[in-house]
Every structure is written in C-alpha cells, then in structure tokens.
Write a protein that holds these residues in place. Structure first.
Motif, PDB file in Angstrom:
ATOM      1  N   VAL A 119       4.243   9.450 -11.992  1.00  0.00           N
ATOM      2  CA  VAL A 119       3.451   9.424 -10.753  1.00  0.00           C
ATOM      3  C   VAL A 119       1.998   9.092 -11.078  1.00  0.00           C
ATOM      4  O   VAL A 119       1.367   8.263 -10.407  1.00  0.00           O
ATOM      5  N   ILE A 120       1.448   9.716 -12.125  1.00  0.00           N
ATOM      6  CA  ILE A 120       0.055   9.454 -12.504  1.00  0.00           C
ATOM      7  C   ILE A 120      -0.111   8.007 -12.939  1.00  0.00           C
ATOM      8  O   ILE A 120      -1.083   7.335 -12.561  1.00  0.00           O
ATOM      9  N   ALA A 121       0.859   7.504 -13.725  1.00  0.00           N
ATOM     10  CA  ALA A 121       0.783   6.116 -14.189  1.00  0.00           C
ATOM     11  C   ALA A 121       0.830   5.148 -13.009  1.00  0.00           C
ATOM     12  O   ALA A 121       0.073   4.164 -12.964  1.00  0.00           O
ATOM     13  N   MET A 122       1.706   5.419 -12.053  1.00  0.00           N
ATOM     14  CA  MET A 122       1.797   4.558 -10.874  1.00  0.00           C
ATOM     15  C   MET A 122       0.506   4.616 -10.059  1.00  0.00           C
ATOM     16  O   MET A 122      -0.002   3.591  -9.591  1.00  0.00           O
ATOM     17  N   ALA A 123      -0.054   5.825  -9.912  1.00  0.00           N
ATOM     18  CA  ALA A 123      -1.292   5.979  -9.151  1.00  0.00           C
ATOM     19  C   ALA A 123      -2.445   5.255  -9.829  1.00  0.00           C
ATOM     20  O   ALA A 123      -3.281   4.622  -9.155  1.00  0.00           O
ATOM     21  N   ALA A 124      -2.515   5.332 -11.157  1.00  0.00           N
ATOM     22  CA  ALA A 124      -3.592   4.660 -11.892  1.00  0.00           C
ATOM     23  C   ALA A 124      -3.505   3.148 -11.721  1.00  0.00           C
ATOM     24  O   ALA A 124      -4.517   2.470 -11.507  1.00  0.00           O
ATOM     25  N   LYS A 125      -2.276   2.603 -11.809  1.00  0.00           N
ATOM     26  CA  LYS A 125      -2.106   1.161 -11.633  1.00  0.00           C
ATOM     27  C   LYS A 125      -2.482   0.748 -10.213  1.00  0.00           C
ATOM     28  O   LYS A 125      -3.175  -0.257  -9.992  1.00  0.00           O
ATOM     29  N   ARG A 126      -2.025   1.535  -9.250  1.00  0.00           N
ATOM     30  CA  ARG A 126      -2.327   1.208  -7.856  1.00  0.00           C
ATOM     31  C   ARG A 126      -3.834   1.283  -7.598  1.00  0.00           C
ATOM     32  O   ARG A 126      -4.399   0.453  -6.881  1.00  0.00           O
ATOM     33  N   ALA A 127      -4.485   2.292  -8.198  1.00  0.00           N
ATOM     34  CA  ALA A 127      -5.930   2.440  -8.034  1.00  0.00           C
ATOM     35  C   ALA A 127      -6.664   1.226  -8.581  1.00  0.00           C
ATOM     36  O   ALA A 127      -7.604   0.714  -7.960  1.00  0.00           O
ATOM     37  N   LYS A 128      -6.255   0.748  -9.764  1.00  0.00           N
ATOM     38  CA  LYS A 128      -6.900  -0.426 -10.359  1.00  0.00           C
ATOM     39  C   LYS A 128      -6.656  -1.673  -9.507  1.00  0.00           C
ATOM     40  O   LYS A 128      -7.578  -2.461  -9.278  1.00  0.00           O
ATOM     41  N   ASP A 129      -5.417  -1.829  -9.041  1.00  0.00           N
ATOM     42  CA  ASP A 129      -5.102  -3.010  -8.222  1.00  0.00           C
ATOM     43  C   ASP A 129      -5.882  -2.998  -6.913  1.00  0.00           C
ATOM     44  O   ASP A 129      -6.406  -4.033  -6.474  1.00  0.00           O
ATOM     45  N   THR A 130      -5.955  -1.826  -6.279  1.00  0.00           N
ATOM     46  CA  THR A 130      -6.677  -1.716  -5.010  1.00  0.00           C
ATOM     47  C   THR A 130      -8.160  -1.985  -5.201  1.00  0.00           C
ATOM     48  O   THR A 130      -8.799  -2.670  -4.388  1.00  0.00           O
ATOM     49  N   ALA A 131      -8.730  -1.446  -6.294  1.00  0.00           N
ATOM     50  CA  ALA A 131     -10.150  -1.656  -6.563  1.00  0.00           C
ATOM     51  C   ALA A 131     -10.446  -3.126  -6.860  1.00  0.00           C
ATOM     52  O   ALA A 131     -11.466  -3.666  -6.425  1.00  0.00           O
ATOM     53  N   ALA A 132      -9.535  -3.784  -7.604  1.00  0.00           N
ATOM     54  CA  ALA A 132      -9.729  -5.206  -7.916  1.00  0.00           C
ATOM     55  C   ALA A 132      -9.680  -6.050  -6.646  1.00  0.00           C
ATOM     56  O   ALA A 132     -10.481  -6.981  -6.470  1.00  0.00           O
ATOM     57  N   LYS A 133      -8.741  -5.719  -5.768  1.00  0.00           N
ATOM     58  CA  LYS A 133      -8.633  -6.453  -4.503  1.00  0.00           C
ATOM     59  C   LYS A 133      -9.884  -6.247  -3.654  1.00  0.00           C
ATOM     60  O   LYS A 133     -10.399  -7.183  -3.036  1.00  0.00           O
ATOM     61  N   ALA A 134     -10.374  -5.015  -3.623  1.00  0.00           N
ATOM     62  CA  ALA A 134     -11.588  -4.730  -2.856  1.00  0.00           C
ATOM     63  C   ALA A 134     -12.781  -5.476  -3.442  1.00  0.00           C
ATOM     64  O   ALA A 134     -13.585  -6.064  -2.717  1.00  0.00           O
ATOM     65  N   SER A 135     -12.893  -5.468  -4.770  1.00  0.00           N
ATOM     66  CA  SER A 135     -14.008  -6.149  -5.434  1.00  0.00           C
ATOM     67  C   SER A 135     -14.011  -7.642  -5.142  1.00  0.00           C
ATOM     68  O   SER A 135     -15.075  -8.250  -4.966  1.00  0.00           O
ATOM     69  N   ALA A 136     -12.818  -8.227  -5.085  1.00  0.00           N
ATOM     70  CA  ALA A 136     -12.719  -9.665  -4.817  1.00  0.00           C
ATOM     71  C   ALA A 136     -13.253 -10.032  -3.440  1.00  0.00           C
ATOM     72  O   ALA A 136     -13.667 -11.171  -3.212  1.00  0.00           O
ATOM     73  N   SER A 137     -13.256  -9.061  -2.536  1.00  0.00           N
ATOM     74  CA  SER A 137     -13.771  -9.319  -1.183  1.00  0.00           C
ATOM     75  C   SER A 137     -15.133  -8.670  -0.964  1.00  0.00           C
ATOM     76  O   SER A 137     -15.559  -8.472   0.178  1.00  0.00           O
ATOM     77  N   GLY A 138     -15.810  -8.300  -2.072  1.00  0.00           N
ATOM     78  CA  GLY A 138     -17.147  -7.736  -1.972  1.00  0.00           C
ATOM     79  C   GLY A 138     -17.187  -6.291  -1.521  1.00  0.00           C
ATOM     80  O   GLY A 138     -18.201  -5.836  -0.991  1.00  0.00           O
ATOM     81  N   LYS A 139     -16.105  -5.542  -1.760  1.00  0.00           N
ATOM     82  CA  LYS A 139     -16.046  -4.149  -1.330  1.00  0.00           C
ATOM     83  C   LYS A 139     -15.764  -3.239  -2.524  1.00  0.00           C
ATOM     84  O   LYS A 139     -15.650  -3.700  -3.658  1.00  0.00           O
ATOM     85  N   GLN A 140     -15.653  -1.947  -2.279  1.00  0.00           N
ATOM     86  CA  GLN A 140     -15.361  -0.966  -3.321  1.00  0.00           C
ATOM     87  C   GLN A 140     -14.266  -0.027  -2.844  1.00  0.00           C
ATOM     88  O   GLN A 140     -14.118   0.217  -1.646  1.00  0.00           O
ATOM     89  N   ALA A 141     -13.475   0.480  -3.812  1.00  0.00           N
ATOM     90  CA  ALA A 141     -12.382   1.384  -3.467  1.00  0.00           C
ATOM     91  C   ALA A 141     -12.173   2.399  -4.582  1.00  0.00           C
ATOM     92  O   ALA A 141     -12.401   2.108  -5.762  1.00  0.00           O
ATOM     93  N   TYR A 142     -11.736   3.590  -4.191  1.00  0.00           N
ATOM     94  CA  TYR A 142     -11.456   4.679  -5.130  1.00  0.00           C
ATOM     95  C   TYR A 142     -10.235   5.415  -4.605  1.00  0.00           C
ATOM     96  O   TYR A 142     -10.048   5.543  -3.390  1.00  0.00           O
ATOM     97  N   THR A 143      -9.383   5.894  -5.513  1.00  0.00           N
ATOM     98  CA  THR A 143      -8.111   6.512  -5.122  1.00  0.00           C
ATOM     99  C   THR A 143      -8.073   7.981  -5.517  1.00  0.00           C
ATOM    100  O   THR A 143      -8.548   8.355  -6.598  1.00  0.00           O
TER     101      THR A 143
END
Length: 576
Positions: A408-432
């Motif tokens: 669960v932690i590994a999945m959450a960490a990957k999802r957090a990185k993917d979400t943050a990268a997607k947000a960064s690409a559109s000029g935004k920020q994200a944290y999980t």
C-alpha cells in the motif's frame, strides 16, 4: 497559528425603511463554540459603512487556527440605527478550514435576507505596532465651489497574487470636516496587517473626500514603506500627493514609531512550518505550509483499510468491522476515523476524489495486500469512502492475514510522484496523504520501516490510526523510523486514546503534516506558487442557509452573546 479574517458584502437588502435612505451596515464576528465545554466568543465588529449596500469593511479579525481543529465563525450583519435597535440584515457561518482550502482562501454565501457575504483569510505575519500622527497640507478641494472637502485617509497593503497586483485596505482614519489641511488623530496599526511585519514592504496612503451617501472621492495618494514613514517623521518632509498625474497637495508625518518588532530568530522552524500564508509568495527558505496551499497546492487523500481476520467476524456485534445497518447514526471505529480525518483533509482537495484500498484479505484463496475497495478506482467524498468500505464485505473476500501494508505504501508513493509530476507539467503543485487504518501491529516492522524510508523522497505523508486494543508498540517505532537526514513521513495515533473527541483525534493525527509537506518541497528547492486570487465574480456563491441560532446584545460597549452560538462539531458523524 494566527489568521487574519476580512469581510465584504455585495447587494445587501436595504432595511432602512421607506423614506429613510440607505442602510448603514456593520458586521459582528463571533467564534462559535465547536467543542463541548467551550463558549462562543465575540471577536469584535467592523466599522459602519454609511449608506452603502456593498460594504468593503476594513476591520480585520485575528483567529487562532490549527490544522485538524474545527474553527467556525458566525458573521452577523446589522444596519446601524442611531435612535433605536440595530436591524439584522443577514448572517452566515464560515468554516475557517474551508476558507483556507478554497481558491484564493475566499468563500461567499447567499444571505437569506438578500445579498452576498464574502469572507477571506490570510496569514497574520510579523509582530509589533506602528504608531503615527499625520497631517495634510493644502489638499485640493474636490467638494465644489460652495463646499470644502471632508478628508480621511486609508492605508493599503500590497498583495502580489497569481491574479495580479492588488491593494488591500487595512486601516481607515476618522473624517476631518471642512478642512484642506487636516490634522488627524494619532493612529495605531498592527504591522502584521499593514505589511506582514516587513518594514520595507510597499504600502499606499490614499486620501478621500467623505461622502455621506458613499462613493467617496479620491483626493490623491502616495506610496512608501513603514521605514519611510518613520525616517521622515518630524523632519518637515512632505510626501507629495498625486491624482491622475497631478500634484494635489502633500502629507506630513508628524510622529511615527514602531514597537514590539520581533526578529526571525524568535520563530522556530517548526512553528514557521505551521503558520498561514502571506499574500506574496516567499522564498523557499521562508515558505510555510499554507504558502503552498494558498498557491494552489492540492492535497490528495488515499485511504487504506485493514481487512485481516484479527478484526473479528464483521457480522457479529462488538467486532471492529461490525456495520450497524439500519442505524446510520451509529458507526464503528473504522468509520469514525474515516469520517473525522477525511472530512478535514477534504477541505484542501478540490475534487474530493479518493482512492480506497484494502489489505490483509483473500480473494480466490490468495492473500492480497493491496486491493481496490468499491467498484471504481476513486470515490467521491466521505460518503463515497464509507460506501466503498462497506461494500467490500460483499465482494467475495475472506478476512485473513498477516498485517502487511508495504505494498500500500509503495503504491501510494508511486501515485504521489505521478500526481505531482502531472501537476508540475501544468504549472501546479500536489502532495499526497495516505491514511492507513489498522487493528494491529504490522507483521514485519523492519520491512515496513524500510518502505517508509524509501517513500521519504515522494511527496507523501503516511498517517496510521490504530483501532482496537492491540499492542501498538511496534507502530510507534515506525513513527520514528526515519534515518538521520531523511524526511519523516509517518505519524501513528491510537484511536482509543481519542475516541471521546473527534477534534483531539484529528489534531493528533494531522499536526505533523504541515512540516512534512514543507520539508518535501524545501528539500527540492521548490518555492510555493504565488497565492491564487479570486475575484468576486469568479467565486461560486453557496446557497442561503437557515439562520444560525445566535442572539447578541449590542446595547453595551462590549457585545455579548445572550443566546445560542453553539455549533458542536462531531467529526465522527461527518457526512451523515
């Protein structure tokens, strides 16, 4: 942490009565009692806006706030009646956490009696007072041939937001009648409100001719700093006033001094990480939690639920997963933890779509340590999480073991990185934030600690809540498992120790998240984005609500609550 609450209204209903002109509105702010044993507290009232149904009140109210606590204020708007009782023009209740999580830290509510009330919050930054005495010199008369202007001045704070440069009014002087060289009374202004404690921040001094029907006429302005006012006080220096590019008189500072100014060394790093954002995005070194939230950083929430056999047969009353079907007001401890914590974090998640996963159960004879709960990868709101949780018991699972949530932690960490990268690409920020609810200690503490250490480079916090009466000593070990130099991402809280108070549970569960979020972004040199600004026409106005039970006595110098003012918040029952 200190917040500053500001208010304005639009198109209020005129309650002055026939042939009595236009209402003179003012607002009273009362902090509601949200926990048992507390009492409502009147924070104060704004100035009166004469003959104006869209008042932009200058008065700012300071409020203490902590992530995880329930803080609500009731705003009561009155029409001032000089000979008689003030008339209520409408009221609304605002949740301070919801204001912080809203775009531009601003929300609006329709008043039942007519009109719209707006509330906004920002960080109260800096300490100390500015004391000054100012005088106008040969101001240009804007009253006409047969009159003389009635000048007053306003002090405005510069706000550089994502929506552009704005000037926020923070102080208004008294009016001096029929005088083009007015000598105003000495003024005392809090530096936190005027300049965020920065004595070199730009401020604007504006002079207006008072009009009893509103629509005050600009008489000129100039820009300076608090240090500029102090430096030129008593020297005879005259600040030239400009209006449409022309000189229209001047202003002299007779006296000016600051007192109680604090230094940066007096504020610990931990407290700085938990305060509320200023209107100008700071550097990375000075950034704090709500600097990031005010800049639009999304907090994404994930929920992981323990379905191991040690929870007991969910069909038997008294076991941890027993669902009180037919009794919607009764919840088990899993449901209470979900409701209280997700309802708080959801204020900072704009779409409120949450992945819900389970661990520790068998499907087709195979133990699964990370599986989807509910029919969809994400669900909406607290009630969606509740439904996904309860529906899992009819999905064909067999409650099993051991207690393992490394996947669960590994999945959450990957999802957090993917979400943050997607947000960064559109000029935004994200944290999980991953919420793990479990009834027992993990089967392999060293492996879990290693996984938490591996996840420390992800934009992720892991909150673990232990329900039941198991020995959770190894879970506390996970709370302190980070190595020197690594970011701490874990927090463990035992539910039973706070089962009588949802607020105590959420405060204990969430109090480390501000520092963890700030630590992640600072370690990568990522500054918060400029604060998002919301203009009135962009804000979704919430529908009118029933009048809140609150009666005030306005006849005395000190406003007192005579009835009501109680709005106890039971986070365990959120979404009922």
């Amino acid at each position: 942490m200190k917040l500053e609450l500001s208010l304005h209204a639009s198109k209020l209903k005129n309650v002055a009565g026939a042939f009595k002109g236009t209402s003179d509105p003012f607002a009273v702010v009362t902090q509601i009692a949200t926990v048992q044993g507390a009492k409502p507290n009147v924070l104060g009232k704004t100035e009166v806006f004469k003959n104006n149904l869209s008042p932009q009140w200058v008065k700012i109210f300071e409020i203490d706030y902590e992530l995880g606590s329930a803080v609500k204020v009731a705003i009561s708007v009155y029409d001032e009646i000089t000979k008689g009782d003030n008339k209520l023009m409408g009221s609304a209740v605002f949740d301070i956490g919801e204001l912080l999580g809203a775009r531009g830290n601003t929300k609006a509510k329709k008043l039942k009696t007519g009109g719209t009330l707006f509330a906004a919050v920002r960080k109260s930054q800096g300490k100390g007072l500015l004391r000054m005495n100012m005088k106008g010199n040969k101001l240009k008369n804007v009253e006409g041939m047969f009159g003389k202007s009635d000048p007053f001045y306003e002090l405005c704070r510069k706000s550089d937001t994502a929506g552009g440069l704005t000037w926020d009014n923070v102080y208004r002087s008294e009016v001096v009648k029929n005088n083009l060289s007015p000598d105003w009374k000495p003024a005392t202004v809090e530096l936190s409100k005027l300049c965020g404690g920065d004595l070199d921040a730009l401020i604007r001094v504006s002079i207006f001719d008072y009009e009893s029907k509103g629509g005050h006429v600009a008489m000129g302005s100039f820009e300076t700093t608090v240090n500029g006012l102090v430096k030129n006080a008593g020297t005879g220096h005259q600040f030239p006033l400009q209006q449409k590019g022309k000189n229209v008189g001047s202003l002299s500072v007779m006296e000016a001094s600051v007192a109680g100014v604090s230094t940066e060394d007096e504020v610990s790093d931990r407290m700085a990480a938990a305060t509320i954002a200023p209107s100008v995005a700071p550097s990375v070194g000075g950034a704090d939690f709500v600097d990031y939230v005010s800049g639009g950083c999304e907090l994404n929430v994930m929920v992981a639920i323990d379905f191991t056999g040690s929870n007991g047969d969910p069909r038997k009353q008294g076991t941890l997963h027993y669902l009180h079907r037919g009794e919607p007001q009764v919840r088990n401890d899993y449901e209470k933890a979900i409701a209280s914590i997700v309802s708080i974090l959801g204020k900072y998640d704009s779409d409120q779509m949450y992945p819900v996963v389970g661990f520790g159960a068998k499907y087709d004879g195979v133990v699964r340590h990370c599986f989807q709960c509910g029919p969809t990868p994400e669900v909406h709101g607290v009630q969606g999480v509740m439904t996904a949780y309860s529906s899992t018991f009819s999905s064909g699972l067999t409650m099993s073991g051991p207690t393992v949530f490394t996947e669960v932690i590994a999945m959450a960490a990957k999802r957090a990185k993917d979400t943050a990268a997607k947000a960064s690409a559109s000029g935004k920020q994200a944290y999980t934030i991953l919420l793990v609810i479990t009834d027992g200690a993990v089967s392999d503490p060293p492996a879990t600690a290693q996984m938490l250490q591996s996840a420390s480079d992800a934009p992720l916090s892991v909150v673990m809540v232990g329900v039941g009466n198991a020995d959770f000593s190894s879970m506390r070990f996970l709370d302190d498992s980070s190595k020197p130099g690594q970011r701490d991402v874990a927090q463990f809280v035992q539910f039973n120790k706070h089962s009588n108070s949802s607020e105590e549970l959420t405060k204990q569960t969430l109090h480390e998240i501000p520092a963890q979020l700030v630590g992640h972004f600072k370690s990568r040199g990522i500054a918060p984005l400029p604060p998002v600004q919301s203009f009135d026409e962009e804000i979704v106005v919430e529908p009118e609500e029933e009048e809140f039970d609150l009666s005030l006595d306005l006849s005395e110098d000190e406003i007192v609550v005579t009835q009501g003012g109680n709005g106890f918040v039971d986070g365990f029952g959120a979404s009922h």
